[in-house]
Design a protein around this motif. Structure first.
Motif, PDB file in Angstrom:
ATOM      1  N   ARG A 360       0.830  -1.207   0.000  1.00 44.79           N
ATOM      2  CA  ARG A 360       0.000   0.000   0.000  1.00 44.79           C
ATOM      3  C   ARG A 360       0.862   1.254   0.000  1.00 44.79           C
ATOM      4  N   GLU A 361       1.925   1.263   0.798  1.00 45.75           N
ATOM      5  CA  GLU A 361       2.808   2.424   0.843  1.00 45.75           C
ATOM      6  C   GLU A 361       3.470   2.669  -0.510  1.00 45.75           C
ATOM      7  N   HIS A 362       3.895   1.578  -1.159  1.00 48.50           N
ATOM      8  CA  HIS A 362       4.543   1.718  -2.469  1.00 48.50           C
ATOM      9  C   HIS A 362       3.571   2.267  -3.504  1.00 48.50           C
ATOM     10  N   VAL A 363       2.366   1.706  -3.561  1.00 49.81           N
ATOM     11  CA  VAL A 363       1.366   2.162  -4.532  1.00 49.81           C
ATOM     12  C   VAL A 363       1.001   3.615  -4.275  1.00 49.81           C
ATOM     13  N   GLU A 364       0.843   3.958  -2.999  1.00 42.68           N
ATOM     14  CA  GLU A 364       0.440   5.317  -2.622  1.00 42.68           C
ATOM     15  C   GLU A 364       1.468   6.353  -3.059  1.00 42.68           C
ATOM     16  N   ASN A 365       2.749   6.007  -2.935  1.00 43.47           N
ATOM     17  CA  ASN A 365       3.804   6.996  -3.142  1.00 43.47           C
ATOM     18  C   ASN A 365       4.475   6.936  -4.504  1.00 43.47           C
ATOM     19  N   GLU A 366       4.509   5.750  -5.114  1.00 42.34           N
ATOM     20  CA  GLU A 366       5.311   5.579  -6.322  1.00 42.34           C
ATOM     21  C   GLU A 366       4.491   5.371  -7.589  1.00 42.34           C
ATOM     22  N   CYS A 367       3.221   5.045  -7.467  1.00 48.94           N
ATOM     23  CA  CYS A 367       2.414   4.677  -8.644  1.00 48.94           C
ATOM     24  C   CYS A 367       1.273   5.665  -8.839  1.00 48.94           C
ATOM     25  N   THR A 368       1.598   6.932  -8.984  1.00 50.82           N
ATOM     26  CA  THR A 368       0.581   7.964  -9.094  1.00 50.82           C
ATOM     27  C   THR A 368       0.453   8.459 -10.532  1.00 50.82           C
ATOM     28  N   TRP A 369      -0.740   8.905 -10.885  1.00 51.74           N
ATOM     29  CA  TRP A 369      -0.960   9.456 -12.225  1.00 51.74           C
ATOM     30  C   TRP A 369      -0.225  10.777 -12.400  1.00 51.74           C
ATOM     31  N   LEU A 370      -0.023  11.512 -11.324  1.00 55.22           N
ATOM     32  CA  LEU A 370       0.753  12.745 -11.402  1.00 55.22           C
ATOM     33  C   LEU A 370       2.165  12.445 -11.906  1.00 55.22           C
ATOM     34  N   SER A 371       2.765  11.358 -11.363  1.00 59.53           N
ATOM     35  CA  SER A 371       4.111  10.966 -11.778  1.00 59.53           C
ATOM     36  C   SER A 371       4.121  10.481 -13.226  1.00 59.53           C
ATOM     37  N   THR A 372       3.138   9.662 -13.599  1.00 62.76           N
ATOM     38  CA  THR A 372       3.101   9.142 -14.970  1.00 62.76           C
ATOM     39  C   THR A 372       2.868  10.264 -15.975  1.00 62.76           C
ATOM     40  N   ALA A 373       1.959  11.173 -15.665  1.00 63.83           N
ATOM     41  CA  ALA A 373       1.703  12.287 -16.585  1.00 63.83           C
ATOM     42  C   ALA A 373       2.953  13.151 -16.758  1.00 63.83           C
ATOM     43  N   SER A 374       3.700  13.316 -15.672  1.00 67.27           N
ATOM     44  CA  SER A 374       4.949  14.069 -15.763  1.00 67.27           C
ATOM     45  C   SER A 374       5.934  13.362 -16.699  1.00 67.27           C
ATOM     46  N   SER A 375       5.984  12.024 -16.609  1.00 69.71           N
ATOM     47  CA  SER A 375       6.855  11.250 -17.497  1.00 69.71           C
ATOM     48  C   SER A 375       6.394  11.355 -18.951  1.00 69.71           C
ATOM     49  N   VAL A 376       5.075  11.369 -19.166  1.00 72.58           N
ATOM     50  CA  VAL A 376       4.536  11.516 -20.515  1.00 72.58           C
ATOM     51  C   VAL A 376       4.905  12.880 -21.091  1.00 72.58           C
ATOM     52  N   ARG A 377       4.773  13.926 -20.287  1.00 66.50           N
ATOM     53  CA  ARG A 377       5.126  15.267 -20.769  1.00 66.50           C
ATOM     54  C   ARG A 377       6.604  15.331 -21.135  1.00 66.50           C
ATOM     55  N   SER A 378       7.434  14.682 -20.315  1.00 67.35           N
ATOM     56  CA  SER A 378       8.869  14.666 -20.608  1.00 67.35           C
ATOM     57  C   SER A 378       9.139  13.907 -21.900  1.00 67.35           C
ATOM     58  N   ALA A 379       8.445  12.757 -22.085  1.00 67.10           N
ATOM     59  CA  ALA A 379       8.608  11.998 -23.331  1.00 67.10           C
ATOM     60  C   ALA A 379       8.164  12.826 -24.528  1.00 67.10           C
ATOM     61  N   CYS A 380       7.074  13.542 -24.375  1.00 70.67           N
ATOM     62  CA  CYS A 380       6.559  14.365 -25.482  1.00 70.67           C
ATOM     63  C   CYS A 380       7.526  15.490 -25.857  1.00 70.67           C
ATOM     64  N   SER A 381       8.293  15.955 -24.876  1.00 66.01           N
ATOM     65  CA  SER A 381       9.254  17.014 -25.166  1.00 66.01           C
ATOM     66  C   SER A 381      10.352  16.548 -26.113  1.00 66.01           C
ATOM     67  N   ASN A 382      10.479  15.215 -26.258  1.00 67.94           N
ATOM     68  CA  ASN A 382      11.488  14.667 -27.171  1.00 67.94           C
ATOM     69  C   ASN A 382      10.948  14.478 -28.591  1.00 67.94           C
ATOM     70  N   THR A 383       9.681  14.826 -28.812  1.00 64.57           N
ATOM     71  CA  THR A 383       9.112  14.678 -30.136  1.00 64.57           C
ATOM     72  C   THR A 383       9.070  16.041 -30.829  1.00 64.57           C
ATOM     73  N   MET A 384       8.936  15.982 -32.119  1.00 65.91           N
ATOM     74  CA  MET A 384       8.892  17.210 -32.914  1.00 65.91           C
ATOM     75  C   MET A 384       7.431  17.577 -33.117  1.00 65.91           C
ATOM     76  N   ALA A 385       6.979  18.678 -32.568  1.00 63.56           N
ATOM     77  CA  ALA A 385       5.616  19.141 -32.733  1.00 63.56           C
ATOM     78  C   ALA A 385       5.609  20.359 -33.649  1.00 63.56           C
ATOM     79  N   PRO A 386       4.604  20.467 -34.497  1.00 66.10           N
ATOM     80  CA  PRO A 386       4.543  21.599 -35.415  1.00 66.10           C
ATOM     81  C   PRO A 386       4.094  22.858 -34.681  1.00 66.10           C
ATOM     82  N   SER A 387       4.430  23.992 -35.231  1.00 60.74           N
ATOM     83  CA  SER A 387       3.963  25.239 -34.638  1.00 60.74           C
ATOM     84  C   SER A 387       2.530  25.535 -35.032  1.00 60.74           C
ATOM     85  N   SER A 388       2.075  24.933 -36.129  1.00 60.08           N
ATOM     86  CA  SER A 388       0.678  25.110 -36.544  1.00 60.08           C
ATOM     87  C   SER A 388       0.309  23.971 -37.458  1.00 60.08           C
ATOM     88  N   SER A 389      -1.008  23.788 -37.664  1.00 57.30           N
ATOM     89  CA  SER A 389      -1.496  22.726 -38.552  1.00 57.30           C
ATOM     90  C   SER A 389      -1.892  23.333 -39.870  1.00 57.30           C
TER      91      SER A 389
END
Length: 389
Positions: A360-389
């Motif tokens: 329970r302590e591990h899940v509570e502290n280490e397996c949060t959506w806040l942490s995963t979303a932060s990792s996703v944002r970091s991964a996305c920063s490594n992709t090339m996004a256009p300035s406009s469509s």
């Protein structure tokens, strides 16, 4: 000047109201990405009479492409009719910054990669498995394996950045000659999940005494989840004092549970999230003898209540079970091994409670959506996004 709103487009062949691990991952990740003011669009399949476009309670836009549904809802194939072209036209008008694609093996995933290519975006593909798909039939399973390799070859042409929901998923990608960039792990809002619990008392409802050692299973009742082995283990334990199984879910193997006359097994059918949370809170142990997982959501849900588990060493199981808790990792899904793990847990209840507290302590502290979303944002920063469509 206010920061520019970013837009994430997530392709997931299955999504709510369909229930499953990938669906839950997509829903929770989308909600967390939305919380910083980003625009989030989930592109999924039309499985019933849901609206083709809507904004859900989390403020996430959902676009459902017309689909023909195979394998009892598990394999949607998009139908490129007039409605499809209209919805695709809408998506093409969106100024997207990032494209996420869940899993390799859907045609829908190829559409997500095509969308990213048209937008000039490097997509991120998130792997949720750790073994080949299975239907429990040797001939069909061989055909499924060939299908997986063929569609993965097409996926690789889209040149996404690959991530897994666990280290096991990343190692499974190597089977297809793919090197993963990292882990975007499954997660849970543990306090929220506990707060969801309904008032149902499953032990009283089913005449289970307070001294019983209650083992639970919840999820799809399909061959790859090992439900047949679990029921064979229940047969082996019929003469063991005080062990009772509560099984919740639905699927192609449902009759193995519902039609059998076992005095130590109660079949509960499919439960909603509130009843599932209540059920897990009342268990002494959870059992998941699955042959393939990415990072099983139900183990996180069990962990949110501090309920120890016995599970095959697939997906993210070893990432949840610490080295002290390894004795409950099943080397195989054999009925004998499952039965032995359950008897050990019954006979060592105080040790199980200690394992549950650590979990329970591990899940509570280490397996949060806040942490995963932060990792996703970091991964996305490594992709090339256009300035406009």
């Amino acid at each position: 000047m206010a920061a520019e709103q970013r837009c994430y487009v997530i392709f997931s062949a299955l999504f709510a109201p369909s229930m499953g691990g990938v669906e839950n991952y997509t829903q929770c990740l989308a909600r967390e990405l939305r919380r910083d003011g980003s625009r989030v669009i989930v592109v999924t399949s039309m499985l019933g009479d849901e609206p083709a476009r809507e904004v859900n309670a989390d403020g996430v836009e959902v676009v459902r492409l017309p689909a023909t549904v195979l394998l009892k809802g598990r394999l949607p194939i998009s139908r490129r009719n007039a409605d499809y072209r209209r919805l695709w036209g809408y998506l093409s008008s969106v100024r997207a910054d990032y494209v996420l694609v869940n899993t390799r093996f859907y045609r829908h995933s190829l559409e997500g990669l095509r969308y990213a290519r048209d937008k000039g975006i490097t997509p991120i593909l998130i792997e949720h498995g750790s073994a080949h798909l299975t239907l429990g039939n040797a001939v069909f399973d061989r055909a499924l394996a060939l299908y997986e390799h063929a569609i993965t070859g097409l996926v690789k042409r889209g040149r996404p950045l690959f991530y897994g929901v666990s280290e096991k998923s990343n190692r499974w990608l190597e089977h297809f000659g793919i090197r993963a960039e990292g882990v975007l792990k499954n997660a849970i809002d543990a306090p929220e999940f506990r707060a969801l619990a309904s008032a149902r008392d499953f032990l009283t409802e089913n005449g289970i005494g307070g001294d019983a050692f209650v083992v639970g299973y919840a999820g799809r009742l399909t061959p790859e989840k090992g439900i047949a082995s679990l029921m064979e283990a229940a047969d082996l334990l019929q003469e063991e004092e005080g062990i009772h199984f509560l099984v919740a879910g639905s699927g192609s193997c449902e009759s193995l549970v519902s039609d059998a006359k076992r005095g130590n097994v109660t079949f509960l059918g499919r439960l909603d999230k509130a009843d599932l949370s209540a059920l897990l809170s009342q268990l002494d142990m959870f059992c998941l003898p699955s042959r393939s997982e990415g990072f099983a959501t139900v183990l996180l849900e069990s962990g949110a209540w501090g309920i120890p588990f016995a599970a095959t060493d697939v997906g993210g199981v070893d990432e949840l079970a610490g080295s002290e808790d390894g004795k409950l990792l099943l080397a195989s899904a054999s009925p004998d091994e499952i039965a032995d793990a359950i008897k050990y847990a019954r006979d060592n209840r105080e040790e199980m409670r200690c394992i549950g507290r650590r979990l329970r302590e591990h899940v509570e502290n280490e397996c949060t959506w806040l942490s995963t979303a932060s990792s996703v944002r970091s991964a996305c920063s490594n992709t090339m996004a256009p300035s406009s469509s």
